[in-house]
Write a protein that holds these residues in place. Structure first.
Motif, short mmCIF file in Angstrom:
data_model
loop_
_atom_site.label_atom_id
_atom_site.label_comp_id
_atom_site.label_asym_id
_atom_site.label_seq_id
_atom_site.Cartn_x
_atom_site.Cartn_y
_atom_site.Cartn_z
N GLY A 11 0.82 -1.22 0.00
CA GLY A 11 0.00 0.00 0.00
C GLY A 11 0.85 1.25 0.00
N LEU A 12 1.87 1.25 0.86
CA LEU A 12 2.72 2.45 0.96
C LEU A 12 3.55 2.66 -0.29
CD1 LEU A 12 3.93 2.31 4.69
CD2 LEU A 12 2.19 3.80 3.69
N LEU A 14 2.66 1.88 -3.29
CA LEU A 14 1.76 2.46 -4.31
C LEU A 14 1.61 3.96 -4.07
CD1 LEU A 14 -0.28 2.34 -6.62
CD2 LEU A 14 -2.01 1.59 -5.00
N LEU A 15 1.39 4.34 -2.81
CA LEU A 15 1.24 5.77 -2.50
C LEU A 15 2.54 6.53 -2.80
CD1 LEU A 15 -0.75 5.50 0.87
CD2 LEU A 15 -1.63 6.25 -1.34
N PHE A 17 4.89 5.72 -5.01
CA PHE A 17 5.05 5.83 -6.46
C PHE A 17 4.16 6.93 -7.04
CE2 PHE A 17 7.35 1.78 -7.08
CZ PHE A 17 8.26 2.24 -8.01
N LEU A 18 2.95 7.02 -6.49
CA LEU A 18 2.02 8.05 -6.96
C LEU A 18 2.61 9.44 -6.72
CD1 LEU A 18 -1.52 6.87 -5.85
CD2 LEU A 18 -0.80 7.35 -8.16
N LEU A 21 5.71 9.92 -9.03
CA LEU A 21 5.35 10.09 -10.44
C LEU A 21 4.70 11.45 -10.70
CD1 LEU A 21 5.29 8.30 -13.08
CD2 LEU A 21 2.90 7.95 -12.59
N PHE A 22 3.75 11.81 -9.84
CA PHE A 22 3.00 13.04 -10.09
C PHE A 22 3.80 14.30 -9.73
CE2 PHE A 22 -0.22 9.97 -10.65
CZ PHE A 22 -1.05 10.52 -11.62
N LEU B 141 -1.34 -1.77 -10.01
CA LEU B 141 -1.25 -0.32 -10.25
C LEU B 141 0.19 0.17 -10.11
CD1 LEU B 141 -4.46 1.00 -8.44
CD2 LEU B 141 -4.01 1.03 -10.88
N LEU B 145 2.40 2.12 -12.87
CA LEU B 145 3.09 3.39 -12.62
C LEU B 145 4.56 3.30 -12.99
CD1 LEU B 145 1.60 4.48 -9.16
CD2 LEU B 145 1.03 5.37 -11.40
N ARG B 160 -4.84 11.13 -15.72
CA ARG B 160 -4.01 11.52 -14.58
C ARG B 160 -4.84 11.51 -13.29
NH1 ARG B 160 -0.35 16.84 -15.26
NH2 ARG B 160 -0.07 15.91 -17.29
N VAL B 163 -5.85 7.85 -12.37
CA VAL B 163 -4.74 7.10 -11.77
C VAL B 163 -4.47 7.60 -10.34
CG1 VAL B 163 -2.24 6.66 -11.90
CG2 VAL B 163 -3.62 6.54 -13.96
N LEU B 164 -4.42 8.92 -10.20
CA LEU B 164 -4.10 9.50 -8.88
C LEU B 164 -5.20 9.18 -7.86
CD1 LEU B 164 -2.15 11.30 -7.26
CD2 LEU B 164 -3.45 13.28 -8.00
N GLY B 167 -5.54 5.25 -7.38
CA GLY B 167 -4.33 4.74 -6.71
C GLY B 167 -4.32 5.14 -5.25
N PHE B 168 -4.67 6.39 -4.98
CA PHE B 168 -4.72 6.87 -3.59
C PHE B 168 -5.76 6.08 -2.78
CE2 PHE B 168 -6.70 9.75 -0.46
CZ PHE B 168 -5.60 10.03 0.31
N ILE B 170 -6.94 3.06 -3.33
CA ILE B 170 -6.50 1.68 -3.12
C ILE B 170 -5.35 1.62 -2.11
CG2 ILE B 170 -5.38 -0.31 -4.26
CD1 ILE B 170 -8.31 -0.16 -4.92
N GLY B 171 -4.40 2.54 -2.26
CA GLY B 171 -3.24 2.56 -1.36
C GLY B 171 -3.65 2.75 0.09
#
Lengths: 191, 253
Positions: A11-12, A14-15, A17-18, A21-22, B141, B145, B160, B163-164, B167-168, B170-171
């Motif tokens: 979970g962490l 994924l957060l 990477f988000l 990336l962003f 996911l 990424l 965008r 995904v954001l 993803g948030f 699910i995370g």
């Protein structure tokens, strides 16, 4: 407990990477990204032609000369040469990055892509970057002259990257290549 | 009170988003995502009715709805992959390979657990089962990424946001579900707030991203090569492999 840690890590990550990336995505459009990739390949090519510069930067000749003629300048020479050496290694990395970037730009739209080859390529590329990072650390720690052995190896690497760069440039569409060259010429005139 | 506010605010945002998608006629462009949001909205409202007037049926309704919601989430993930990789057949091929390996690994782990009689431990509660399904989604996911970053795939405004936001959601979901399963009932209230809060934040992200339809940019500057991909890849590989070997040799000596 072990499973719980794995799930929390999933979970962490994924957060993480988000966020990564962003935060790096910025406002660059696709066109700009592609132009930059192609242009940096050309710049890398130019940088690779200056291989002799690397040999000169890490050569003991200047140090020996300073020690003989003016030993008081030794520290200044070492300090300045360290900065130049780090910049030189950074350029080697940039050259490899540009070659890989072009490869990825081609590969992402190519149906013939081979996942196995891509894996091998990525692994080798990242190990190379790690080796460069280590070389940078050594130069920073011990100075450019004491790291001569490592850097002489990087010069060999640069030669190989140059031949690859030439091969890639040779296989580019000549019309596109001309467009990129013209664009770069326009940019340098503007600046 | 706070929980109710978050609940209604989230539903209002989702309703607003759906209304906008219908009004501006882009509902069908992301049909699975909007169908999922419709499902979430309907289930929320029906759930509110069941909770208010038929409390005895609420628990079973809730868990069935949650399960279907997670299943719907997989459809959203699938739609995400489809949209992101539409113009990138090379990367899509890479994804197919990686996802196949990933599912084989998951299947292998499940089989090993089944033989060790630990499968019941993994699915002994709905929370753990939901967590396991969300963990697989989280890994898928994350994989997407990584590939977006590695192959420099551009994302338009809609994708965008999708995904954001997703993803948030699910995370946060997987972390809170794991903590709920680990800590127990004492974490229930926090779990509820965190789940609802992440839903609200995701909805806000989606409203902002989907206010107008913005198709994903196409790779309009194709770098054309006269030579075969395999020759190019092999040459790139050989050059970097030799480079790496020569650097490593120095450190080893």
């Amino acid at each position: 407990m072990m499973f719980a840690l794995i799930f929390i890590a999933a979970g962490l990550s994924l957060l993480g990477f988000l966020i990564f990336l962003f935060s790096r995505m910025g406002s660059h459009s696709q066109d700009e990204a592609d132009q930059n990739a192609a242009a940096s390949l050309l710049a890398a090519d130019a940088a690779l032609w200056a291989q002799r510069l690397g040999e000169r930067i890490f050569s003991q000749v200047d140090l020996e000369f300073i020690l003989k003629e003016s030993p008081s300048l030794r520290q200044k020479l070492l300090r300045e040469r360290r900065g130049i050496a780090l910049l030189w290694i950074a350029r080697r990395k940039d050259a490899a990055r540009a070659v890989m970037r072009l490869h990825r730009l081609v590969a992402r739209t190519n149906v013939a892509l081979s996942p196995g080859l891509e894996f091998k390529l990525a692994a080798n590329y990242f190990v190379f970057l790690a080796a460069c990072g280590l070389a940078e650390f050594l130069v920073w720690l011990r100075g450019p002259f004491a790291s001569r052995k490592v850097v002489s190896s990087l010069i060999t690497v640069g030669d190989r990257m140059r031949s690859l760069s030439e091969a890639l440039l040779g296989s580019l569409d000549p019309v596109l290549l001309e467009e990129i060259r013209n664009r770069r010429a326009g940019q340098s005139q503007a600046s | 009170m706070l929980s109710d506010t978050i609940f209604w605010l989230t539903n209002v945002l989702i309703a607003l988003l759906l209304l906008q998608a219908v009004r501006r006629r882009f509902f069908t462009k992301y049909v699975l995502f909007f169908a999922y949001l419709t499902y979430v909205l309907v289930i929320s409202l029906v759930g509110f009715y069941v909770y208010s007037f038929r409390l005895e049926a609420y628990l079973s309704f809730y868990w069935y709805a949650r399960f279907l919601s997670v299943a719907g989430g997989y459809c959203v993930t699938w739609e995400l992959f489809t949209h992101v990789l539409r113009h990138y057949p090379g990367t899509a091929k890479m994804v197919r390979c990686l996802v196949s390996v990933f599912f084989l690994a998951v299947l292998g782990i499940a089989l090993v657990d089944a033989f060790n009689n630990e499968a019941s431990g993994l699915v002994e509660s709905v929370i753990r089962f939901e967590r396991n399904l969300q963990a697989i989604q989280a890994l898928l996911l994350t994989l997407l990424l990584i590939l977006i970053r590695y192959y420099a795939i551009p994302l338009g405004r809609n994708l965008r946001g999708l995904v954001l936001g997703y993803g948030f959601f699910i995370g946060v979901g997987i972390v809170t579900l794991t903590l709920r399963s680990l800590v127990g009932a004492s974490f229930q209230l926090w779990w509820q707030y965190l789940q609802q809060g992440s839903g609200l934040i995701a909805s806000a992200i989606w409203v902002q991203a989907f206010w107008v339809y913005a198709p994903n940019p196409k790779p309009d500057v194709f770098i054309r090569l006269e030579e075969d991909y395999e020759v190019l890849a092999e040459r790139t590989y050989r050059a970097i492999a030799k480079a790496r070997a020569s650097v490593l040799r120095v450190f080893q000596s």
